[in-house]
Structure formats: structure tokens, C-alpha cells
Design an enzyme around this catalytic site. Structure first.
Site, PDB file in Angstrom:
ATOM      1  CG  ASN A 218      -3.395  -7.135  11.440  1.00  0.00           C
ATOM      2  OD1 ASN A 218      -2.746  -7.572  12.389  1.00  0.00           O
ATOM      3  ND2 ASN A 218      -2.862  -6.894  10.254  1.00  0.00           N
TER       4      ASN A 218
ATOM      5  CE  LYS B  32      -1.374  -3.668  10.226  1.00  0.00           C
ATOM      6  NZ  LYS B  32      -1.027  -2.779   9.126  1.00  0.00           N
TER       7      LYS B  32
ATOM      8  CG  HIS C  52      -0.761  -8.227   6.670  1.00  0.00           C
ATOM      9  ND1 HIS C  52       0.156  -7.226   6.454  1.00  0.00           N
ATOM     10  CD2 HIS C  52      -1.927  -7.613   6.962  1.00  0.00           C
ATOM     11  CE1 HIS C  52      -0.442  -6.062   6.632  1.00  0.00           C
ATOM     12  NE2 HIS C  52      -1.713  -6.261   6.939  1.00  0.00           N
TER      13      HIS C  52
ATOM     14  CD  GLU D 255       1.992  -4.429   8.010  1.00  0.00           C
ATOM     15  OE1 GLU D 255       1.819  -5.106   9.037  1.00  0.00           O
ATOM     16  OE2 GLU D 255       1.350  -3.385   7.774  1.00  0.00           O
TER      17      GLU D 255
HETATM   18  P1  PGA Z   1      -4.811  -0.239   8.335  1.00  0.00           P
HETATM   19  O1  PGA Z   1      -4.186  -1.722   8.170  1.00  0.00           O
HETATM   20  O2  PGA Z   1      -6.259  -0.408   8.662  1.00  0.00           O
HETATM   21  O3  PGA Z   1      -4.021   0.372   9.459  1.00  0.00           O
HETATM   22  O4  PGA Z   1      -4.612   0.453   7.030  1.00  0.00           O
HETATM   23  C1  PGA Z   1      -4.915  -2.744   7.554  1.00  0.00           C
HETATM   24  C2  PGA Z   1      -4.108  -4.015   7.572  1.00  0.00           C
HETATM   25  O5  PGA Z   1      -2.874  -3.963   7.462  1.00  0.00           O
HETATM   26  O6  PGA Z   1      -4.677  -5.115   7.709  1.00  0.00           O
END
Ligand code: PGA
Length: 247
Positions: free
Chosen positions: A9, A11, A93, A95
Site C-alpha cells: 500500500n 499510500k 483502510h 486512514e
Molecule cells: P505500515 O502500514 O506497514 O507502514 O505500518 C500498513 C498499512 O497502513 O496498510
């Protein structure tokens, strides 16, 4: 047997040239990997990445609206994602839930819409630190799963990938222990068996996500109910992500 699925991901990271470069390098490194490999890139990079004609890497988006089209300024629809050949889309997700106010009901609508358009949803669930401390993890995650799968038949449910991502472990460097992750993943599978049946629950892949890195992936993947990982930060560097894919 469930095929392990490791998804990155990205982001809100990577310009178009950076995205293309990262996928080209990753493709070379993961060609012979046993796990299914998915890169969920920003919308702006998706059609260019699709045009690379990658063999091993499958592509996904990080979000979408549930409507096919309409007056939803700034949104992208399942039809549009199908148009650019997406295999997967991340839904709900944490977020999206925390920053953009997505509810369990919206997650359900989006999951249904993705399946309707032939895109496999990666549905994220998980608790905050306060919720964990208050002992609410199980009822909360169970409720998230029940609502997400509402109205989805067993034949479609097996296409869904669930990602258990405890919010306190995302981007914090603090991973849930493999035992903690296994405990919740097993509970998710038991919930799916209640909704459907044992066979269906056994066929659904359940990932763990939250500070997954090359150093902790093996331990996580050794657990019975952990079928893959959703990787944020460590998916940005092709070398690190390739090491995770080849755990
Ligand atoms: P991270 O994020 O591996 O940076 O902890 C995981 C995610 O948000 O899918």
C-alpha cells in the site's frame, strides 16, 4: 490451500516516474516468488503501471466510491478502476475510516460495488490502542466483518481478502506480535464461518498489516490464519518489499 497474498500500500507516495521505476525493479526481484504480489498505487499511476504489462505484479487501487458514476467531485468509481484493469482495491483502510469518516456501512457498499465490477476487495479492519486496552478488539472487529460482508453470497465472499490491521501498529514501527495477529485472524475466520460455513471461511484469505518488514514477516506467515500481509512503509523500497514477498 490458500495462496499467500502480499500487497503493498503505497499510500500518497511516488510520482509517475518513481512508480514506474519501482514496479520495474520489483518485477525483476519477485518473478519467482510463490506468493501473489499486489501493488496498490495512487490513482494517478494506475494506467501507466498497467501499460507496463507486468507479469507477476498485480495492481490495485487504495480506495474508490461505491457508485458507478455521478456527481461526486473528486471520487473514482469501480467502473473507472475496471477500465484501467485493476485486480484489487483496498477498502476501508483505517486512514480512510479515521481521516475521511468512512463507516462500516460505506465499507460494505464499496465491497459490494467492487465485487459487482469484478475487482477483488481487500477489506481492512482493526482496533485502536484505546479499544484494545478496553478489551473491545473482538466485538469491534467482529462487527466490522459482519457489516462488511452483509449481503455478499459465499461464492463472492471467497474473492474478498481481509486485512487485519491494528491501528496502533500502522506506521508506528510497533508490530503486533505474531500471536496477537494470529489470535484476531483466527477470530475473523471463526466469524466468517458463522456467517457462511467452514469451507467458505477456510477459503478466504486474511492478511495482517501494521509495520510489517523483512525482519518480522516469516514469523507472521508461520501462523495458521495469517495468509499474507498488507505492507505500507516497507513497500516503498523495492528491495524491502521483495524481501517480504519472498519471506
Ligand atoms: P505500515 O502500514 O506497514 O507502514 O505500518 C500498513 C498499512 O497502513 O496498510
Amino acid at each position: 490451500m490458500r495462496t499467500p497474498i502480499i500487497a503493498g500500500n503505497w499510500k500518497m507516495h511516488k510520482t509517475l516516474p518513481e512508480a514506474i521505476e519501482a514496479c520495474r525493479r520489483l518485477e525483476e526481484m519477485v518473478e519467482d516468488a510463490k506468493a501473489e504480489v499486489v501493488v496498490c498505487a495512487p490513482f494517478t499511476a494506475l494506467s501507466a503501471l498497467k501499460a507496463l504489462g507486468l507479469n507477476k505484479i498485480k495492481l490495485g487501487a487504495q480506495n474508490m466510491h461505491f457508485a458507478r458514476e455521478g456527481a461526486f467531485t473528486g471520487e473514482v468509481s469501480p467502473l473507472m478502476l475496471r477500465d484501467v484493469g485493476m485486480d484489487y482495491v483496498i477498502i476501508g483502510h483505517s486512514e480512510r475510516r479515521e481521516i475521511f469518516g468512512e463507516t462500516d456501512e460505506m465499507v460494505n457498499s464499496k465491497t459490494l460495488a467492487a465485487l459487482d465490477h469484478g475487482i477483488d476487495p481487500i477489506v481492512c479492519v482493526g482496533e485502536s490502542l484505546d479499544q484494545r486496552k478496553a478489551g473491545e478488539t473482538e466485538p469491534l472487529v467482529k462487527g466490522q466483518i459482519q457489516t462488511a460482508f452483509d449481503g455478499i453470497g459465499a461464492a463472492e465472499a471467497v474473492k474478498v481478502v481481509v486485512a487485519y490491521e491494528p491501528i496502533w501498529a500502522i506506521g508506528t514501527g510497533e508490530t503486533a506480535t505474531a500471536e496477537q495477529a494470529q489470535e484476531v485472524n483466527a477470530m475473523i475466520r471463526a466469524t466468517l464461518a458463522e456467517i457462511y460455513d467452514h469451507e467458505t471461511a477456510e477459503a478466504i484469505r486474511i492478511q495482517y498489516g501494521g509495520s510489517v518488514k523483512p525482519a518480522n514477516i516469516t514469523e507472521l506467515m508461520d501462523k495458521e490464519d495469517i495468509d499474507g500481509a498488507l505492507v505500507g512503509g516497507a513497500s516503498l523500497k523495492p528491495e524491502d518489499f521483495a524481501a517480504i514477498v519472498k519471506y
